[in-house]
Design a protein around this motif. Structure first.
Motif, PDB file in Angstrom:
ATOM      1  N   ALA A 163       0.707  -1.150   0.002  1.00 55.73           N
ATOM      2  CA  ALA A 163      -0.057  -0.081   0.048  1.00 55.73           C
ATOM      3  C   ALA A 163       0.803   1.184   0.005  1.00 55.73           C
ATOM      4  O   ALA A 163       0.510   2.062  -0.772  1.00 55.73           O
ATOM      5  N   GLU A 164       1.737   1.154   0.686  1.00 53.25           N
ATOM      6  CA  GLU A 164       2.736   2.515   0.731  1.00 53.25           C
ATOM      7  C   GLU A 164       3.605   2.405  -0.689  1.00 53.25           C
ATOM      8  O   GLU A 164       3.757   3.776  -1.110  1.00 53.25           O
ATOM      9  N   ILE A 165       3.681   1.423  -1.276  1.00 53.96           N
ATOM     10  CA  ILE A 165       4.317   1.864  -2.579  1.00 53.96           C
ATOM     11  C   ILE A 165       3.455   2.337  -3.528  1.00 53.96           C
ATOM     12  O   ILE A 165       3.796   3.107  -4.494  1.00 53.96           O
ATOM     13  N   THR A 166       2.009   1.678  -3.641  1.00 55.94           N
ATOM     14  CA  THR A 166       1.117   2.120  -4.534  1.00 55.94           C
ATOM     15  C   THR A 166       0.881   3.674  -3.994  1.00 55.94           C
ATOM     16  O   THR A 166       0.896   4.616  -5.098  1.00 55.94           O
ATOM     17  N   ARG A 167       0.840   4.059  -2.956  1.00 59.75           N
ATOM     18  CA  ARG A 167       0.406   5.345  -2.509  1.00 59.75           C
ATOM     19  C   ARG A 167       1.689   6.448  -3.012  1.00 59.75           C
ATOM     20  O   ARG A 167       1.379   7.411  -3.338  1.00 59.75           O
ATOM     21  N   TYR A 168       2.949   5.962  -3.083  1.00 59.46           N
ATOM     22  CA  TYR A 168       4.080   6.798  -3.338  1.00 59.46           C
ATOM     23  C   TYR A 168       3.744   6.924  -4.829  1.00 59.46           C
ATOM     24  O   TYR A 168       4.100   8.028  -5.294  1.00 59.46           O
ATOM     25  N   ILE A 169       3.526   5.929  -5.606  1.00 62.71           N
ATOM     26  CA  ILE A 169       3.489   6.047  -6.994  1.00 62.71           C
ATOM     27  C   ILE A 169       2.441   6.826  -7.426  1.00 62.71           C
ATOM     28  O   ILE A 169       2.667   7.676  -8.356  1.00 62.71           O
ATOM     29  N   GLU A 170       1.277   6.759  -7.037  1.00 63.05           N
ATOM     30  CA  GLU A 170       0.236   7.481  -7.318  1.00 63.05           C
ATOM     31  C   GLU A 170       0.355   9.132  -6.712  1.00 63.05           C
ATOM     32  O   GLU A 170      -0.170  10.025  -7.548  1.00 63.05           O
ATOM     33  N   SER A 171       1.170   9.419  -5.669  1.00 66.07           N
ATOM     34  CA  SER A 171       1.132  10.617  -5.242  1.00 66.07           C
ATOM     35  C   SER A 171       2.211  11.486  -6.161  1.00 66.07           C
ATOM     36  O   SER A 171       2.170  12.477  -6.080  1.00 66.07           O
ATOM     37  N   ARG A 172       3.260  10.751  -6.793  1.00 64.19           N
ATOM     38  CA  ARG A 172       4.211  11.196  -7.555  1.00 64.19           C
ATOM     39  C   ARG A 172       3.919  11.109  -9.147  1.00 64.19           C
ATOM     40  O   ARG A 172       3.334  10.150  -9.458  1.00 64.19           O
ATOM     41  N   ASP A 173       4.389  12.287  -9.908  1.00 70.04           N
ATOM     42  CA  ASP A 173       4.280  12.195 -11.278  1.00 70.04           C
ATOM     43  C   ASP A 173       5.576  11.714 -11.800  1.00 70.04           C
ATOM     44  O   ASP A 173       6.263  12.326 -12.408  1.00 70.04           O
ATOM     45  N   LEU A 174       5.601  10.224 -11.948  1.00 67.66           N
ATOM     46  CA  LEU A 174       6.469   9.780 -12.273  1.00 67.66           C
ATOM     47  C   LEU A 174       6.677   9.508 -13.569  1.00 67.66           C
ATOM     48  O   LEU A 174       7.959   9.166 -14.351  1.00 67.66           O
ATOM     49  N   GLU A 175       5.760   9.709 -14.731  1.00 66.98           N
ATOM     50  CA  GLU A 175       5.940   9.767 -15.921  1.00 66.98           C
ATOM     51  C   GLU A 175       6.399   8.392 -16.445  1.00 66.98           C
ATOM     52  O   GLU A 175       7.275   8.194 -17.406  1.00 66.98           O
ATOM     53  N   LEU A 176       5.932   7.210 -15.923  1.00 67.68           N
ATOM     54  CA  LEU A 176       6.353   5.784 -16.357  1.00 67.68           C
ATOM     55  C   LEU A 176       5.115   5.391 -16.800  1.00 67.68           C
ATOM     56  O   LEU A 176       4.117   5.383 -16.737  1.00 67.68           O
ATOM     57  N   SER A 177       5.538   4.598 -18.008  1.00 68.17           N
ATOM     58  CA  SER A 177       4.256   4.103 -18.701  1.00 68.17           C
ATOM     59  C   SER A 177       4.478   2.583 -18.354  1.00 68.17           C
ATOM     60  O   SER A 177       5.066   2.217 -17.358  1.00 68.17           O
ATOM     61  N   THR A 178       3.072   2.074 -18.633  1.00 70.25           N
ATOM     62  CA  THR A 178       2.919   0.560 -17.923  1.00 70.25           C
ATOM     63  C   THR A 178       3.992  -0.286 -18.446  1.00 70.25           C
ATOM     64  O   THR A 178       4.252  -1.531 -17.793  1.00 70.25           O
ATOM     65  N   TYR A 179       4.701  -0.357 -19.518  1.00 74.83           N
ATOM     66  CA  TYR A 179       5.513  -1.045 -19.955  1.00 74.83           C
ATOM     67  C   TYR A 179       6.800  -1.121 -18.932  1.00 74.83           C
ATOM     68  O   TYR A 179       7.508  -1.885 -18.844  1.00 74.83           O
ATOM     69  N   GLU A 180       7.225   0.391 -18.493  1.00 71.59           N
ATOM     70  CA  GLU A 180       8.424   0.486 -17.747  1.00 71.59           C
ATOM     71  C   GLU A 180       8.027   0.007 -16.416  1.00 71.59           C
ATOM     72  O   GLU A 180       8.952  -0.785 -15.698  1.00 71.59           O
ATOM     73  N   ILE A 181       6.736   0.114 -16.016  1.00 70.87           N
ATOM     74  CA  ILE A 181       6.391  -0.401 -14.711  1.00 70.87           C
ATOM     75  C   ILE A 181       6.343  -1.861 -14.754  1.00 70.87           C
ATOM     76  O   ILE A 181       6.846  -2.598 -13.979  1.00 70.87           O
ATOM     77  N   ALA A 182       5.701  -2.642 -15.852  1.00 62.17           N
ATOM     78  CA  ALA A 182       5.869  -4.030 -15.923  1.00 62.17           C
ATOM     79  C   ALA A 182       7.328  -4.461 -15.823  1.00 62.17           C
ATOM     80  O   ALA A 182       7.444  -5.783 -15.542  1.00 62.17           O
ATOM     81  N   GLU A 183       8.198  -3.799 -16.433  1.00 60.39           N
ATOM     82  CA  GLU A 183       9.768  -4.443 -16.651  1.00 60.39           C
ATOM     83  C   GLU A 183      10.143  -4.441 -14.965  1.00 60.39           C
ATOM     84  O   GLU A 183      11.247  -5.235 -14.629  1.00 60.39           O
ATOM     85  N   VAL A 184       9.848  -3.659 -14.320  1.00 52.93           N
ATOM     86  CA  VAL A 184      10.251  -3.810 -12.846  1.00 52.93           C
ATOM     87  C   VAL A 184       9.611  -4.825 -12.083  1.00 52.93           C
ATOM     88  O   VAL A 184      10.199  -5.398 -10.974  1.00 52.93           O
ATOM     89  N   LEU A 185       8.349  -5.020 -12.149  1.00 55.03           N
ATOM     90  CA  LEU A 185       7.738  -5.998 -11.486  1.00 55.03           C
ATOM     91  C   LEU A 185       7.860  -7.293 -11.786  1.00 55.03           C
ATOM     92  O   LEU A 185       8.209  -7.753 -12.856  1.00 55.03           O
TER      93      LEU A 185
END
Length: 174
Positions: free
Chosen positions: A109-131
């Protein structure tokens, strides 16, 4: 301005200014005699002005000040500084005994809240590469499962020719 009269309303008695200065001087002389003493109250000592200049110069000229060397204190100052540094280091190391935190210690939940509160400008593909994909299942993303009928309804609404997919609508999904 028109309402102000041009006639002067202030008048002096006749002969007022004649002999005015004499009357004022006489009045002052009478008051001075009553107030002023006959003898002066202050007297300068004999030879005062001849000695005063020399006395002032003697008091204002600077005499050489005594210099106290500080060389004897230097070893003590160095020792005190070294002890202070050691003291600060020991306190810093003792306070730093907390275990190091890692990424695994964070709640999802903390990770999700951090990502939602910041404008990281990551695409879904970039997020999928990390997970990590090997550990994920469809149930992790959805709170409730999707019924087969809902999937078929969605496909019918979004795809023009459902028969191109070669799906038998009466088959049961496993």
């Amino acid at each position: 301005m028109k309402e102000i009269p041009k006639k002067n309303s202030f008048k002096t008695p006749p002969g007022y200014f004649e002999g005015l200065s004499d009357r004022i001087l006489n009045k002052l002389d009478e008051e001075d005699k009553a107030v002023m003493p006959e003898q002066e109250g202050f007297k300068v000592p004999d030879g005062y002005f001849e000695k005063v200049e020399k006395e002032i110069l003697d008091k204002t000229l600077q005499k050489e000040a005594r210099v106290i060397p500080l060389r004897g204190y230097r070893p003590y100052l160095y020792a005190a500084a070294a002890i202070a540094v050691l003291f600060v280091l020991v306190i810093g190391l003792v306070r730093n005994t907390d275990p190091d935190l890692s990424f695994d210690d964070l709640a999802q939940a903390e990770i999700t809240r951090y990502i939602e509160s910041r404008d990281l400008e990551l695409s879904t593909y970039e997020i999928a590469e990390v997970l990590p994909v090997t550990e994920l299942e469809i149930g992790d993303f959805m709170e409730s499962g999707v019924e087969n009928q809902e999937i078929l309804d969605y496909l019918e609404d979004t795809i023009d020719d459902l028969e191109e997919l070669n799906i038998d609508t009466h088959e049961e999904f496993q």
